[in-house]
Structure formats: structure tokens, C-alpha cells
Write a protein that holds these residues in place. Structure first.
Motif, mmCIF file in Angstrom:
data_model
loop_
_atom_site.group_PDB
_atom_site.id
_atom_site.type_symbol
_atom_site.label_atom_id
_atom_site.label_comp_id
_atom_site.label_asym_id
_atom_site.label_seq_id
_atom_site.Cartn_x
_atom_site.Cartn_y
_atom_site.Cartn_z
ATOM 1 N N ASN A 100 0.897 -1.224 0.149
ATOM 2 C CA ASN A 100 0.083 -0.162 0.017
ATOM 3 C C ASN A 100 0.867 1.308 -0.109
ATOM 4 O O ASN A 100 1.042 1.768 0.903
ATOM 5 C CB ASN A 100 -1.205 -0.033 1.254
ATOM 6 C CG ASN A 100 -1.929 -1.203 1.248
ATOM 7 O OD1 ASN A 100 -3.010 -1.205 0.703
ATOM 8 N ND2 ASN A 100 -1.490 -2.149 1.727
ATOM 9 N N ILE A 103 0.020 4.839 1.739
ATOM 10 C CA ILE A 103 0.148 5.068 2.985
ATOM 11 C C ILE A 103 1.177 5.871 3.386
ATOM 12 O O ILE A 103 2.293 5.119 3.763
ATOM 13 C CB ILE A 103 -0.375 3.735 3.858
ATOM 14 C CG1 ILE A 103 -1.480 3.129 3.462
ATOM 15 C CG2 ILE A 103 -0.319 3.927 5.216
ATOM 16 C CD1 ILE A 103 -1.940 1.917 4.195
ATOM 17 N N ILE A 109 -4.692 5.582 9.352
ATOM 18 C CA ILE A 109 -5.489 4.974 8.626
ATOM 19 C C ILE A 109 -6.996 5.488 9.015
ATOM 20 O O ILE A 109 -7.426 5.731 10.395
ATOM 21 C CB ILE A 109 -5.384 3.334 8.472
ATOM 22 C CG1 ILE A 109 -5.477 2.797 9.820
ATOM 23 C CG2 ILE A 109 -3.990 2.866 8.004
ATOM 24 C CD1 ILE A 109 -5.389 1.159 9.647
ATOM 25 N N LYS A 110 -7.872 5.455 7.991
ATOM 26 C CA LYS A 110 -9.234 5.758 8.160
ATOM 27 C C LYS A 110 -10.314 4.530 8.012
ATOM 28 O O LYS A 110 -10.071 3.928 7.283
ATOM 29 C CB LYS A 110 -9.611 7.030 7.422
ATOM 30 C CG LYS A 110 -8.648 8.402 7.379
ATOM 31 C CD LYS A 110 -9.268 9.484 6.717
ATOM 32 C CE LYS A 110 -10.550 9.988 7.247
ATOM 33 N NZ LYS A 110 -11.168 11.142 6.807
ATOM 34 N N GLN A 113 -11.348 2.834 4.493
ATOM 35 C CA GLN A 113 -10.072 2.861 3.581
ATOM 36 C C GLN A 113 -9.905 1.297 3.254
ATOM 37 O O GLN A 113 -9.904 0.449 3.989
ATOM 38 C CB GLN A 113 -8.937 3.442 4.379
ATOM 39 C CG GLN A 113 -7.669 3.462 3.589
ATOM 40 C CD GLN A 113 -6.383 4.037 4.282
ATOM 41 O OE1 GLN A 113 -6.841 4.907 5.345
ATOM 42 N NE2 GLN A 113 -5.226 3.974 3.816
ATOM 43 N N THR A 304 -4.916 9.328 -1.644
ATOM 44 C CA THR A 304 -4.292 7.768 -1.096
ATOM 45 C C THR A 304 -5.458 7.429 0.292
ATOM 46 O O THR A 304 -5.502 6.155 0.344
ATOM 47 C CB THR A 304 -3.047 7.666 -0.846
ATOM 48 O OG1 THR A 304 -2.774 8.572 0.394
ATOM 49 C CG2 THR A 304 -2.106 8.137 -1.864
ATOM 50 N N ASP A 305 -5.847 8.504 1.006
ATOM 51 C CA ASP A 305 -6.497 8.106 2.195
ATOM 52 C C ASP A 305 -8.315 8.203 1.815
ATOM 53 O O ASP A 305 -8.930 7.990 2.663
ATOM 54 C CB ASP A 305 -6.351 9.076 3.328
ATOM 55 C CG ASP A 305 -4.789 9.265 3.516
ATOM 56 O OD1 ASP A 305 -4.300 7.879 3.520
ATOM 57 O OD2 ASP A 305 -4.311 10.007 3.789
ATOM 58 N N PHE A 306 -8.697 8.591 0.727
ATOM 59 C CA PHE A 306 -9.949 8.572 0.153
ATOM 60 C C PHE A 306 -10.607 9.815 1.207
ATOM 61 O O PHE A 306 -11.795 9.491 1.562
ATOM 62 C CB PHE A 306 -10.695 7.113 0.311
ATOM 63 C CG PHE A 306 -10.383 6.249 -0.574
ATOM 64 C CD1 PHE A 306 -10.353 6.402 -2.043
ATOM 65 C CD2 PHE A 306 -9.520 5.314 -0.196
ATOM 66 C CE1 PHE A 306 -10.126 5.678 -2.786
ATOM 67 C CE2 PHE A 306 -9.314 4.301 -1.169
ATOM 68 C CZ PHE A 306 -9.380 4.421 -2.418
ATOM 69 N N ASN A 307 -10.116 10.812 1.586
ATOM 70 C CA ASN A 307 -10.517 11.659 2.318
ATOM 71 C C ASN A 307 -10.815 13.150 1.747
ATOM 72 O O ASN A 307 -11.190 14.032 2.298
ATOM 73 C CB ASN A 307 -9.805 11.900 3.803
ATOM 74 C CG ASN A 307 -8.196 12.595 3.383
ATOM 75 O OD1 ASN A 307 -7.989 12.711 1.996
ATOM 76 N ND2 ASN A 307 -7.505 12.999 4.250
ATOM 77 N N ARG A 344 -7.431 5.807 -6.830
ATOM 78 C CA ARG A 344 -7.170 6.991 -5.768
ATOM 79 C C ARG A 344 -6.657 8.106 -6.829
ATOM 80 O O ARG A 344 -6.443 9.472 -6.337
ATOM 81 C CB ARG A 344 -5.770 6.603 -5.036
ATOM 82 C CG ARG A 344 -6.366 5.413 -3.814
ATOM 83 C CD ARG A 344 -5.190 4.861 -3.376
ATOM 84 N NE ARG A 344 -5.509 4.311 -2.128
ATOM 85 C CZ ARG A 344 -5.997 3.027 -2.146
ATOM 86 N NH1 ARG A 344 -6.314 2.356 -3.377
ATOM 87 N NH2 ARG A 344 -6.126 2.354 -1.081
#
Length: 353
Positions: A100, A103, A109-110, A113, A304-307, A344
Motif C-alpha cells: 500500500n 499510506i 488509516i481511516k 479505507q 490515497t486516504d479517500f478523504n 485513488r
């Protein structure tokens, strides 16, 4: 930002060539049999038939077979930590970071994710020798093109078709990146490379920011299209740092360690182009482009964190390859055809005018 990521992630999936496979699945190649696949994955023909619901041992090229019951991904739940996930699946945190590369902080990490539990590989690379990185090989001291061809079970002619920038098959240099797998480039790209080689033999190239169009005929043009000249220079600069380690927050003055944006900042600065320090700030520079318009030297940005926040950047190097600084391998090439990067992807920007 989130909607953009979803839309463009779908776009990159549909526009980029190549299928992504996982370590728990295998795409059948010409000449494969269930017997040799079972040997390769340390299982049996009967097990493969059972896992894939096969009634006979007949298989065909392009068919995707499940070769392991191991899970491919894990969706982070509230309160999860990377070390807990590693323990749950009997692997190490270092292994998870390698699988990954997006990261950037192992302590962050969320919930929701996706964490990959197995190494992702391009199906086009499954039939290549494992020592190649994402379909590319870095020339070592003493290497010859014929030796590289033998190593990767191909021919000099095939390598020249994949690498039109090689004007003389007897002249390759240590540190040079050579494509050893994938599709040959188009005729137009080949002509463009020939034009470049002709120009290099006749006179030193000068970096220019002109948008003048140049004919594909190498006889009529003694110089390469200027944007491409600068792009090649940027890739060449970036390749100097292949293998440099990853360090979050690394100073742009350092050349032994980088994070993603200090790497792009350093490379472009050596080419005479100033970029901001962070990936999110770099995403605001230049002209946004579609994936179908990608050229060498363009910047690719990821969440990369989908935030909903851009936190990774890399340099497009052509052939579906991105040169970037990753947490697991430092400065390296990765394939943007991998599911990890496709999911991503947020945007692409051109800063070379």
C-alpha cells in the motif's frame, strides 16, 4: 474533491490499457496449462478446478483463474490500526506498507479505507521475468542489449520496438531505463524518437518553451518538439534518484531521501521549473488535462486516504509508468494501471508549456 476523485477514477479505469490482477488470481497466458499453473502456485490441478468451478482442464489465454483463497483487500473499521490488521492476517506492517505505497503515515488509516493484503501486479507483467520492475529494467554496468533480451526471454528486435529511443543497439548505458514488456509504441512516437536521436547527434539540445509544432519526419526536423525535450530531461533527472529512500517531510535540499512532493519539487527545480512544496499546492499549478492527453513530464495527483484531499504526486514517464517517491520503495517506477492508483487518482496537470 471526493466527487472528482470518483469520476476521474472511473475515467482512468476506462482509458488506461491493461488489466490488473492480484496475487490470488492469475491471467492465463498462451501455452499455459493447469498443471504448470498449479506448480507455479504450489497447489494442485484438482484444487484449481474446484476453486474456479471448472469441469475440465481446458483453459484459454486471457482467462482469469483464482489461484488462492487468500483475501485481496480489507476495509478499515473504526478503531483499527495497521499493526492490528497485520496481526489479523498474519503479515507484517512493513509488508502492508509495501503493498500500500499510498499510506504515507503507518499510524494514520481511516475508517472505510481499503488496505491491500496481497501484492498487486499488472497482468501484462505476469509472463515477464520477476526481476523487471513494472515492465522496465535498469541497465547495469556490463549489460548488452542481447544479454537483456536473453534475460527476459525476448529478442533484440522486440526490445528496439519497445524502446525507439535506442538509436544504436550496441550503445546502452548503465542506469538507463529500458522497457522489457508491454506494447510497442506507435509509428508517430517512433518517428518522434528518431527525430530526437538525429537532433542529439547533430547538435546539443537547448530547452525552449516554444509551442511550435514539429513535423514527424526526422529529415525535415533537426530538433525534437520542445515540450518533449524538456520532459525527457525531467525523466532523466528523476532517474538519477532511483532507489533513494522515502522520508516524510524531507527537505527539498536533500537528495538521499524524499517524500513525494519534495521529489517532484527537486526534479523540476533542476530543470529550471519552480514548484510549490506540497502535493496539494502543486496540483494548483499548470493546466489540468485528461488521462487521454497524458505526456511525459505531466504531474499525476492522488487521494490515497479517500478523504477528499490530494496527498500524493508523481511524474508521468510514458508507457503507463509513473516516477515517484513511495513509502515502501522510495524513488521508483510504478504502473498507473494498478488498481491501487486507479482508485485513488484525482487529476493530471501539465506544467510544461
Amino acid at each position: 474533491m471526493k466527487k472528482t476523485a470518483i469520476f476521474t477514477g472511473t475515467l482512468i479505469t476506462s482509458l488506461l490499457a491493461g488489466q490488473t490482477a492480484f496475487a490470488s488470481s492469475y491471467t492465463v497466458q498462451k501455452g499455459d496449462t493447469l498443471w504448470n499453473i498449479s506448480n507455479q502456485y504450489h497447489t494442485t490441478v484438482e484444487t484449481l478446478m474446484q476453486m474456479n468451478g471448472l469441469t475440465s482442464d481446458l483453459i484459454f489465454p486471457g482467462q482469469t483463474l483464482k489461484v488462492s483463497e487468500k483475501e485481496d483487500t480489507y476495509v478499515v473499521k473504526k478503531g483499527d490500526t495497521l499493526s492490528e490488521i497485520a496481526n489479523q492476517f498474519h503479515i507484517t506492517v512493513d509488508s502492508l506498507l509495501q503493498m500500500n505505497p499510498g499510506i504515507s503515515d503507518p499510524n494514520f488509516i481511516k475508517e472505510g479505507q481499503i488496505v491491500y493484503l496481497v501484492k498487486q501486479v499488472s497482468s501484462s507483467a505476469q509472463s515477464t521475468v520477476p526481476s523487471s520492475a513494472n515492465g522496465y529494467y535498469i541497465v547495469k554496468e556490463g549489460d548488452t542489449l542481447s544479454g537483456i533480451a536473453a534475460k527476459f526471454q525476448t529478442t533484440i528486435r522486440s526490445l528496439l520496438a519497445l524502446n525507439p529511443q535506442i538509436a544504436n543497439p550496441n550503445l546502452i548505458r548503465a542506469g538507463q531505463s529500458i522497457k522489457v514488456a508491454g506494447q510497442p509504441v506507435s509509428v508517430a512516437e517512433q518517428n518522434q524518437a528518431v527525430s530526437s536521436s538525429t537532433a542529439k547527434n547533430e547538435q546539443p539540445q537547448k530547452v525552449s518553451y516554444s509551442n511550435e509544432k514539429v513535423s514527424a519526419d526526422p529529415v525535415q526536423n533537426n530538433t525534437k518538439p520542445t515540450t518533449l525535450s524538456l520532459a525527457d530531461k525531467i525523466i532523466q533527472i528523476g532517474e538519477k534518484y532511483l532507489g533513494a529512500k522515502y522520508l516524510y517531510g524531507a527537505s527539498p535540499s536533500r537528495t538521499d531521501a524524499f517524500d513525494c512532493s519534495s521529489f517532484t519539487m527537486r526534479v523540476f527545480s533542476e530543470a529550471g521549473i519552480a514548484l510549490p512544496r506540497s502535493s496539494s499546492a502543486q496540483a494548483q499549478v499548470g493546466t489540468p488535462i485528461s488521462i487521454s492527453q497524458l505526456q511525459k513530464g505531466d504531474l499525476l495527483f492522488f487521494d490515497t486516504d479517500f478523504n477528499g484531499t490530494i496527498n500524493h504526486v508523481g511524474i508521468y514517464a510514458g508507457g503507463g509508468q509513473m516516477l515517484n517517491a513511495t513509502t515502501s520503495k522510495g524513488v521508483t517506477y510504478v504502473s498507473i494501471n494498478m488498481a491501487y492508483w486507479q482508485e485513488r487518482f484525482v487529476k493530471a496537470v501539465r506544467v510544461l508549456n
